[in-house]
Design a protein around this motif. Structure first.
Motif, PDB file in Angstrom:
ATOM      1  N   PRO A   1       0.959  -1.241  -0.066  1.00  0.00           N
ATOM      2  CA  PRO A   1       0.009   0.033   0.040  1.00  0.00           C
ATOM      3  C   PRO A   1       0.889   1.421  -0.101  1.00  0.00           C
ATOM      4  O   PRO A   1       2.035   1.296   0.421  1.00  0.00           O
ATOM      5  N   GLY A   2       0.208   2.251  -0.428  1.00  0.00           N
ATOM      6  CA  GLY A   2       0.995   3.645  -0.531  1.00  0.00           C
ATOM      7  C   GLY A   2       1.822   3.941  -1.654  1.00  0.00           C
ATOM      8  O   GLY A   2       2.724   4.766  -1.553  1.00  0.00           O
ATOM      9  N   ASN A   3       1.864   2.849  -2.578  1.00  0.00           N
ATOM     10  CA  ASN A   3       2.965   3.166  -3.870  1.00  0.00           C
ATOM     11  C   ASN A   3       2.116   2.850  -5.024  1.00  0.00           C
ATOM     12  O   ASN A   3       2.241   1.746  -5.632  1.00  0.00           O
ATOM     13  N   PRO A   4       0.985   3.606  -5.162  1.00  0.00           N
ATOM     14  CA  PRO A   4       0.175   3.106  -6.741  1.00  0.00           C
ATOM     15  C   PRO A   4       0.977   3.250  -7.875  1.00  0.00           C
ATOM     16  O   PRO A   4       1.662   4.476  -7.954  1.00  0.00           O
TER      17      PRO A   4
ATOM     18  N   HIS B   1      11.426   6.897  -8.962  1.00  0.00           N
ATOM     19  CA  HIS B   1      12.356   6.920  -8.123  1.00  0.00           C
ATOM     20  C   HIS B   1      12.434   5.798  -7.123  1.00  0.00           C
ATOM     21  O   HIS B   1      11.481   5.199  -6.729  1.00  0.00           O
ATOM     22  N   LYS B   2      13.514   5.622  -6.659  1.00  0.00           N
ATOM     23  CA  LYS B   2      13.965   4.500  -5.837  1.00  0.00           C
ATOM     24  C   LYS B   2      13.375   4.755  -4.367  1.00  0.00           C
ATOM     25  O   LYS B   2      13.930   5.596  -3.967  1.00  0.00           O
ATOM     26  N   LEU B   3      12.636   3.790  -3.899  1.00  0.00           N
ATOM     27  CA  LEU B   3      12.067   3.851  -2.390  1.00  0.00           C
ATOM     28  C   LEU B   3      12.855   3.125  -1.741  1.00  0.00           C
ATOM     29  O   LEU B   3      13.108   3.635  -0.214  1.00  0.00           O
ATOM     30  N   SER B   4      13.290   1.958  -1.678  1.00  0.00           N
ATOM     31  CA  SER B   4      14.369   1.093  -0.910  1.00  0.00           C
ATOM     32  C   SER B   4      14.742   0.099  -1.854  1.00  0.00           C
ATOM     33  O   SER B   4      14.469  -0.149  -2.947  1.00  0.00           O
TER      34      SER B   4
ATOM     35  N   VAL C   1      19.612  -7.891  -5.928  1.00  0.00           N
ATOM     36  CA  VAL C   1      19.148  -6.644  -5.264  1.00  0.00           C
ATOM     37  C   VAL C   1      17.605  -6.537  -5.677  1.00  0.00           C
ATOM     38  O   VAL C   1      17.322  -6.615  -6.767  1.00  0.00           O
ATOM     39  N   ARG C   2      16.788  -6.385  -4.671  1.00  0.00           N
ATOM     40  CA  ARG C   2      15.323  -6.310  -4.866  1.00  0.00           C
ATOM     41  C   ARG C   2      14.954  -4.494  -4.704  1.00  0.00           C
ATOM     42  O   ARG C   2      15.581  -4.195  -3.349  1.00  0.00           O
ATOM     43  N   MET C   3      14.438  -3.945  -5.418  1.00  0.00           N
ATOM     44  CA  MET C   3      14.302  -2.524  -5.299  1.00  0.00           C
ATOM     45  C   MET C   3      12.809  -2.082  -5.739  1.00  0.00           C
ATOM     46  O   MET C   3      12.246  -2.756  -6.500  1.00  0.00           O
ATOM     47  N   ARG C   4      12.452  -1.110  -4.811  1.00  0.00           N
ATOM     48  CA  ARG C   4      11.026  -0.648  -5.068  1.00  0.00           C
ATOM     49  C   ARG C   4      11.059   0.645  -5.629  1.00  0.00           C
ATOM     50  O   ARG C   4      11.819   1.513  -5.279  1.00  0.00           O
ATOM     51  N   ILE C   5      10.366   1.006  -6.587  1.00  0.00           N
ATOM     52  CA  ILE C   5      10.382   2.487  -7.308  1.00  0.00           C
ATOM     53  C   ILE C   5       8.839   2.642  -7.535  1.00  0.00           C
ATOM     54  O   ILE C   5       8.102   2.035  -7.582  1.00  0.00           O
ATOM     55  N   ASP C   6       8.787   3.933  -7.214  1.00  0.00           N
ATOM     56  CA  ASP C   6       7.624   4.515  -7.299  1.00  0.00           C
ATOM     57  C   ASP C   6       7.016   4.833  -8.828  1.00  0.00           C
ATOM     58  O   ASP C   6       7.844   4.425  -9.852  1.00  0.00           O
TER      59      ASP C   6
ATOM     60  N   TYR D   1      10.295   0.182 -17.169  1.00  0.00           N
ATOM     61  CA  TYR D   1      11.308   1.021 -17.642  1.00  0.00           C
ATOM     62  C   TYR D   1      10.477   2.414 -18.001  1.00  0.00           C
ATOM     63  O   TYR D   1      11.246   3.482 -17.995  1.00  0.00           O
ATOM     64  N   ALA D   2       9.245   2.562 -18.492  1.00  0.00           N
ATOM     65  CA  ALA D   2       8.452   3.875 -18.555  1.00  0.00           C
ATOM     66  C   ALA D   2       8.776   4.674 -17.409  1.00  0.00           C
ATOM     67  O   ALA D   2       8.937   5.823 -17.430  1.00  0.00           O
ATOM     68  N   SER D   3       8.550   4.108 -16.134  1.00  0.00           N
ATOM     69  CA  SER D   3       8.736   4.902 -14.653  1.00  0.00           C
ATOM     70  C   SER D   3      10.385   5.339 -14.964  1.00  0.00           C
ATOM     71  O   SER D   3      10.508   6.489 -14.398  1.00  0.00           O
ATOM     72  N   LEU D   4      11.164   4.379 -14.930  1.00  0.00           N
ATOM     73  CA  LEU D   4      12.663   4.828 -15.027  1.00  0.00           C
ATOM     74  C   LEU D   4      12.969   6.090 -15.559  1.00  0.00           C
ATOM     75  O   LEU D   4      13.866   6.995 -15.722  1.00  0.00           O
TER      76      LEU D   4
END
Length: 745
Positions: free
Chosen positions: A279-282, A356-359, A347-352, A405-408
């Motif tokens: 939650p919190g990362n639509p 942008h990388k969140l964690s 590495v496991r990465m979360r992006i919005d 990739y579109a977000s990046l």
């Protein structure tokens, strides 16, 4: 507030930390900043004036002491046959005590008078005070040369193949190793030159220099690229450690895939993207990047490790690769082949939704690739033409990758890394090694997707190692020097464009310049000129940022099969995460600065070898077309002539200034132009030209061109007539500015 240390404290620090004695090191050790550093400088100057410390190469040490690494001269052996040395560096006392040279297996034999760079250790024994271990011998190794042997009545001579060498060498009859006339040979200089040609002796015969397969072989020998693995390294590679689940997570159910060029020789990175369900990362995504766990197989200090460090990286040629690791590792055990279990560092990465990388979280794992895919194959699948291999992966794997990739891309647009557009040449060879065609590689979104995933993983690695307080190597790219920026600004203004001045340079400013030139006749010129204004990236244990990528923290993590820097980063992560006993060793840490220098130099060596090989293949490809005309652009201007980049192949050739008419040409370095004294003809970067190929020499890679037309107009006055006087200095620059004003109107 931090207090200034006393002189005694400074003296004690210098004595106890011989490898950390620059002013910066001392200030960092005592936590000194700002004005306190000026006070430290004063104290150090006083200590130096008192004679209690000495300064050399910006480092301080106790009076009568030696640095940890020093230039030494070998003395005559003593009665027992032991070799001693004396220091040669300026500012180093010669009465510091006897220095015994401790040889190790594999060191070259040393003799009286040899100079060497040695690592010193103080021992304070009865017979000697210091021990020295050889790092490398300096100036005593014979000069190596590569050339074509021409047999004569009493031996023969060697004609060098290097474009920059026109000096021949004489070979005595008893030093030719039975070489045949016209054969490619490696030789070394012998004796002292007195009169006539210098002497050499052949040490290796390399076969037919005109053979297609000799092209990359020439570059390998010429640049000294190690291409034979020691027996100990091969034995170590052939007896790998078994992979267990100790310190590992099972990632085999993840839908990881590799995406590489069609001619990939190794596969060291796999990717996966999933929608973020937290939650919190639509609209956010979870990205996985898994990299081959080379650290598991190449342990610190082993024979494989020593050889990989010496090579620094793999070197790639059109017909072969000189790998950093033996093929059993680079092509098999470390390569992430489809449907087989492979150890990895992931590495496991979360992006919005905006990229942008969140964690992120690093881990050691065991993976199983669900497919070995190619760039164009993936792009076609996403564009609506899937094949048997990509069709089952389209909805579950490929489309989510492109969504991430579109977000990046949104985050990249805000960050504004340098956006150079320089097509990469692709040389297509026949099975016999003959050049069939020269084309420019097609770049599709699949390439860019992988690049963005890798950049994000590299940033995460640097950030995690900073958090874990681990030493490692950064990938550093410093901003351009003021002189190079001024030169770029001159070229831009001469082409009718502007580059902002009087503000802190950012990549966004350079991107605006490139955007001005896009789709104009100066598009390629501005991209090449911008590239030339850049400093060369390198490795450093200190973080100086990455200007080109517009990133503050950056390390190479994603290619440990082919880059030693990435292996160092992997080991640092293993050590920081306490994920095994094969992390960064104490020796690795102690020698990090030296490793950075070694692998940075190795990278430049490989780039030069690869570039020379391409030049030779292009010269061979064009050798059948001597006398033909080609279109191109002026890509370089020097006092001695012009460099022209041919449109058809991207090859660079030289137009000697002596062949451009009979008038005198004044060279203006600032505006990068040549201006004729009689006709006022101004030749500058980016101008369209027509040239005739006068000579193509495959052995050296040299192309000689004859200038026929500039901007679709024949040369004024032809190629004859008396030479005029030089024009007044600055006239060429003024003429360029007049042309710019007219163009802008």
């Amino acid at each position: 507030m931090t207090q200034l240390p006393s002189k005694d404290q400074i003296r004690q620090w210098i004595a106890e930390n011989p490898g950390l004695t620059s002013k910066r090191d001392i200030a960092k050790a005592f936590g000194l900043k700002g004005d306190m550093r000026s006070e430290l400088r004063r104290l150090l100057q006083e200590l130096e004036a008192e004679g209690t410390v000495t300064k050399a190469a910006r480092r301080f040490r106790p009076k009568g002491d030696l640095p940890p690494v020093a230039l030494l001269r070998v003395l005559k052996p003593d009665a027992a046959g032991d070799l001693f040395a004396e220091p040669m560096e300026d500012g180093v006392d010669t009465d510091v005590g006897r220095i015994l040279i401790i040889p190790k297996k594999g060191d070259p034999a040393l003799a009286e008078g040899d100079r060497l760079l040695g690592r010193l250790t103080r021992v304070d024994l009865d017979d000697y005070v210091w021990e020295a271990r050889l790092i490398r011998r300096i100036g005593s190794n014979p000069l190596k040369l590569l050339g074509v042997f021409r047999k004569g009545s009493e031996g023969g001579r060697i004609v060098p193949i290097d474009k920059g060498q026109d000096k021949e060498w004489r070979v005595a009859a008893d030093s030719d190793m039975g070489a045949r006339d016209g054969e490619l040979v490696e030789a070394e200089a012998v004796g002292n030159r007195r009169l006539g040609l210098p002497q050499a002796r052949i040490v290796e015969r390399l076969g037919d220099p005109s053979g297609p397969r000799a092209v990359s072989l020439i570059a390998i020998h010429q640049h000294g690229i190690p291409d034979q693995f020691p027996d100990a390294a091969i034995a170590e590679a052939d007896t790998p450690r078994p992979v267990t689940m100790d310190h590992r997570e099972d990632l085999r159910d993840l839908m990881l895939v590799t995406i590489d060029p069609a001619d990939a020789r190794d596969r060291d990175d796999a990717v996966l993207a999933l929608p973020d369900t937290e939650p919190g990362n639509p609209g956010g995504h979870v990205l996985w990047v898994a990299i081959a766990d080379v650290a598991h197989y190449v342990r610190p200090g082993g024979a494989l490790d020593r050889e990989a460090r010496r090579r620094g990286n793999s070197t790639y040629f059109p017909d072969r690769v000189v790998p950093m690791l033996p093929d059993v590792l680079s092509g098999d055990l470390c390569s992430l082949h489809e449907h087989v279990d492979r150890p990895c560092l992931a590495v496991r990465m979360r992006i919005d939704a905006q990229g942008h990388k969140l964690s992120h979280r690093f881990l050691r794992g065991l993976m199983r690739s669900k497919g070995s895919l190619e760039y164009v194959q993936v792009q076609r699948a996403v564009d609506g033409e899937p094949d048997e291999k990509t069709a089952p992966l389209l909805e579950t794997v490929l489309k989510p990758l492109y969504a991430a990739y579109a977000s990046l891309k949104l985050a990249r647009g805000l960050r504004q890394p340098l956006e150079l557009d320089l097509p990469e040449r692709q040389i297509v060879l026949s099975d016999e090694g003959k050049v069939l065609s020269v084309a420019f590689k097609e770049r599709v979104d699949a390439h860019r997707l992988i690049e963005e995933f890798m950049v994000l993983a590299n940033v995460a690695a640097a950030e995690d190692l900073q958090r874990l307080k681990q030493p490692f190597l950064y990938r550093v790219h410093e901003e351009p020097s003021p002189d190079k920026l001024d030169a770029l600004r001159e070229v831009a203004e001469a082409s009718g464009f502007t580059l902002a001045k009087g503000q802190v340079l950012k990549t966004a400013h350079l991107n605006r310049l490139l955007a001005q030139a896009q789709d104009s006749e100066f598009d390629e010129l501005m991209n090449i000129s911008t590239l030339r204004s850049m400093t060369q990236a390198y490795y450093n244990a200190e973080n100086l940022g990455h200007f080109g990528l517009a990133l503050r923290n950056y390390a190479h993590f994603t290619s440990p099969i082919r880059r030693y820097s990435d292996l160092i980063v992997h080991r640092a992560l293993v050590r920081g995460l306490k994920a095994g006993d094969d992390g960064l060793s104490a020796w690795d840490i102690e020698n990090l600065d030296e490793t950075a220098k070694l692998i940075s130099d190795a990278e430049r060596r490989s780039m030069a070898a690869e570039r020379d090989t391409v030049d030779r293949y292009l010269a061979a490809y064009l050798s059948d077309r001597v006398g033909s005309t080609f279109s191109g652009r002026v890509s370089g201007v020097q006092r001695f002539g012009l460099f022209v980049k041919l449109d058809e192949t991207g090859a660079d050739g030289l137009v000697p200034i002596r062949s451009v008419g009979r008038e005198f040409f004044h060279y203006d370095q600032n505006s990068q132009t040549l201006m004729g004294a009689d006709t006022g003809l101004t030749i500058g970067l980016g101008q369209r030209v027509t040239v005739r190929l006068a000579e193509a020499v495959p052995v050296t890679g040299g192309l000689m061109l004859e200038l026929l037309e500039i901007e679709d107009r024949a040369l004024p006055g032809g190629r004859s007539g008396p030479r005029g006087k030089p024009p007044r200095r600055g006239a060429a620059k003024a003429e360029i500015k007049r042309r710019v004003v007219r163009r802008r109107k």
